[in-house]
Design a protein around this motif. Sequence first.
Motif, PDB file in Angstrom:
ATOM      1  N   LEU A  45       5.614   9.180   9.896  1.00  0.00           N
ATOM      2  CA  LEU A  45       4.450   9.359   9.272  1.00  0.00           C
ATOM      3  C   LEU A  45       4.471  10.144   8.090  1.00  0.00           C
ATOM      4  O   LEU A  45       3.488   9.977   7.341  1.00  0.00           O
ATOM      5  N   LEU A  46       5.422  11.219   8.012  1.00  0.00           N
ATOM      6  CA  LEU A  46       5.394  11.987   6.684  1.00  0.00           C
ATOM      7  C   LEU A  46       5.451  10.977   5.446  1.00  0.00           C
ATOM      8  O   LEU A  46       5.002  11.323   4.414  1.00  0.00           O
ATOM      9  N   ALA A  47       6.304   9.849   5.679  1.00  0.00           N
ATOM     10  CA  ALA A  47       6.744   9.033   4.778  1.00  0.00           C
ATOM     11  C   ALA A  47       5.296   8.225   3.878  1.00  0.00           C
ATOM     12  O   ALA A  47       5.553   7.858   2.882  1.00  0.00           O
TER      13      ALA A  47
ATOM     14  N   GLY B  30      20.054   8.334  -5.415  1.00  0.00           N
ATOM     15  CA  GLY B  30      19.419   9.669  -5.353  1.00  0.00           C
ATOM     16  C   GLY B  30      18.236   9.487  -4.457  1.00  0.00           C
ATOM     17  O   GLY B  30      18.294   8.942  -3.406  1.00  0.00           O
ATOM     18  N   ASP B  31      17.037   9.850  -4.865  1.00  0.00           N
ATOM     19  CA  ASP B  31      15.947   9.780  -4.245  1.00  0.00           C
ATOM     20  C   ASP B  31      15.000   8.637  -4.612  1.00  0.00           C
ATOM     21  O   ASP B  31      13.899   8.429  -4.158  1.00  0.00           O
ATOM     22  N   ARG B  32      15.692   7.538  -4.975  1.00  0.00           N
ATOM     23  CA  ARG B  32      15.098   6.108  -5.334  1.00  0.00           C
ATOM     24  C   ARG B  32      15.790   5.110  -4.711  1.00  0.00           C
ATOM     25  O   ARG B  32      16.970   5.334  -4.468  1.00  0.00           O
TER      26      ARG B  32
ATOM     27  N   ALA C  63       9.230  -4.304  -0.987  1.00  0.00           N
ATOM     28  CA  ALA C  63       8.406  -3.610  -2.055  1.00  0.00           C
ATOM     29  C   ALA C  63       9.006  -4.264  -3.418  1.00  0.00           C
ATOM     30  O   ALA C  63       8.030  -4.182  -4.219  1.00  0.00           O
ATOM     31  N   ALA C  64       9.947  -4.679  -3.372  1.00  0.00           N
ATOM     32  CA  ALA C  64      10.418  -5.334  -4.576  1.00  0.00           C
ATOM     33  C   ALA C  64      10.027  -6.723  -4.676  1.00  0.00           C
ATOM     34  O   ALA C  64       9.350  -7.327  -5.999  1.00  0.00           O
TER      35      ALA C  64
ATOM     36  N   ARG D  69       6.148   2.142  -2.840  1.00  0.00           N
ATOM     37  CA  ARG D  69       5.904   1.392  -4.326  1.00  0.00           C
ATOM     38  C   ARG D  69       6.290   2.507  -5.384  1.00  0.00           C
ATOM     39  O   ARG D  69       6.892   1.945  -6.319  1.00  0.00           O
ATOM     40  N   ASP D  70       6.406   3.626  -5.068  1.00  0.00           N
ATOM     41  CA  ASP D  70       6.970   4.501  -6.307  1.00  0.00           C
ATOM     42  C   ASP D  70       8.193   4.989  -6.211  1.00  0.00           C
ATOM     43  O   ASP D  70       8.918   5.538  -7.040  1.00  0.00           O
ATOM     44  N   VAL D  71       8.710   4.543  -5.102  1.00  0.00           N
ATOM     45  CA  VAL D  71      10.337   4.637  -4.699  1.00  0.00           C
ATOM     46  C   VAL D  71      11.280   3.638  -5.167  1.00  0.00           C
ATOM     47  O   VAL D  71      12.267   3.783  -5.557  1.00  0.00           O
ATOM     48  N   VAL D  72      10.784   2.422  -5.025  1.00  0.00           N
ATOM     49  CA  VAL D  72      11.670   1.216  -5.220  1.00  0.00           C
ATOM     50  C   VAL D  72      11.475   0.772  -6.681  1.00  0.00           C
ATOM     51  O   VAL D  72      10.297   0.572  -6.913  1.00  0.00           O
ATOM     52  N   SER D  73      12.407   0.398  -7.299  1.00  0.00           N
ATOM     53  CA  SER D  73      12.406  -0.092  -8.679  1.00  0.00           C
ATOM     54  C   SER D  73      13.589  -1.284  -8.570  1.00  0.00           C
ATOM     55  O   SER D  73      14.454  -1.362  -7.687  1.00  0.00           O
TER      56      SER D  73
END
Lengths: 80, 274
Positions: free
Chosen positions: B19-21, B225-227, B125-126, B94-98
Amino acid sequence: MPSEEETIRLILRERGHDVVATGADLPLGANGLALDSISLVEVLLAIDERFGVALSESLVQEEGLTIAGIARRVRSARGA
Amino acid sequence: MKKALARFAFGTYERLLSLLAAVAPRSAFAAARAAGSLRHRLSRRWPAADEVARILPGLRTEEAAAIARRIAEEEAMQRVLAKAMRWFGTAPLRDVVSMDAALEAIRGPAILTLFHAGALHAVGAALERLPVPVLAFRQGVLLRPRGALTSVTDLDTDAERAAAFHRALVHLRGRGIVAMTADLAPGAAIDVPLFGRTLRLARGPFALARLTGAPLVPVAVRREGDRIVVSSAEPIAGGDERTMALALGAWLEAWLREHPADLSLALVNELLRR
């Protein structure tokens, strides 16, 4: 001129499937010739090409395809 | 009783993190990894250090234990990620995956081959941001049509697999992109060596490459890291199906040797079974 059924048997034989003694009503997939999904699609594409029809897209979704059933569909598509 | 309580507590905590995600994915994923680490310290299982050592012989005991813990951390993050995607789609990611530059510029036809390793669940997401229509094969519910990811095909029955293979052929001939996992898939398979064991790869991607001439592009999805970074390797093209399968297996082994924590629990279990 070979019949549709004979041509389909020939296509199967060309791909290494032993269909000499196979009944025309035996399924090509499970409980029959046991063609996997990829081999089945390759056979159907070859049938499209050999007969100049576009049946593979609809045939591929059918369960229990048989040589006789495909031959009927080919005859119908060619308006025979 | 204690085990059941612990399972319930961790399960509830992971649901809350899912949920927090929706609002703070990085924090949720970091907390999930911390919970995974704690759970592994308590259980010493999923995976056990000796299971990792059996797949990667030559590791010292403490190295195997550290890798096992990191696998457990990534697994915990994947569970939270998967649950969040079921509830909220790819929005939290969307802001986490590159993606790497090669994927951002990819053109069809191409067959993206994925593995049950790393942060695989985030790949949707990619895929939805690729510049070419993508047809993806799936067996779960995580991939949903959105953006470039125009079509998603189930693979549960023989007829579905045959229909999916046919659609993929047509899609590639129309210069599209097909994305599929190469491991742990049902249906026709080619066995390749992996860490001296055997991994069964789906025949589909190799047959598609043979029939269409489209290159196979190995794709890795991993947390950095966090990505979460989705990156592609040199395409594999030409040769017969077995040659391409061996090349893909060799790429996977090299990648996992470099990133052993990306060995998923599913892959560990699969390798130990053979």
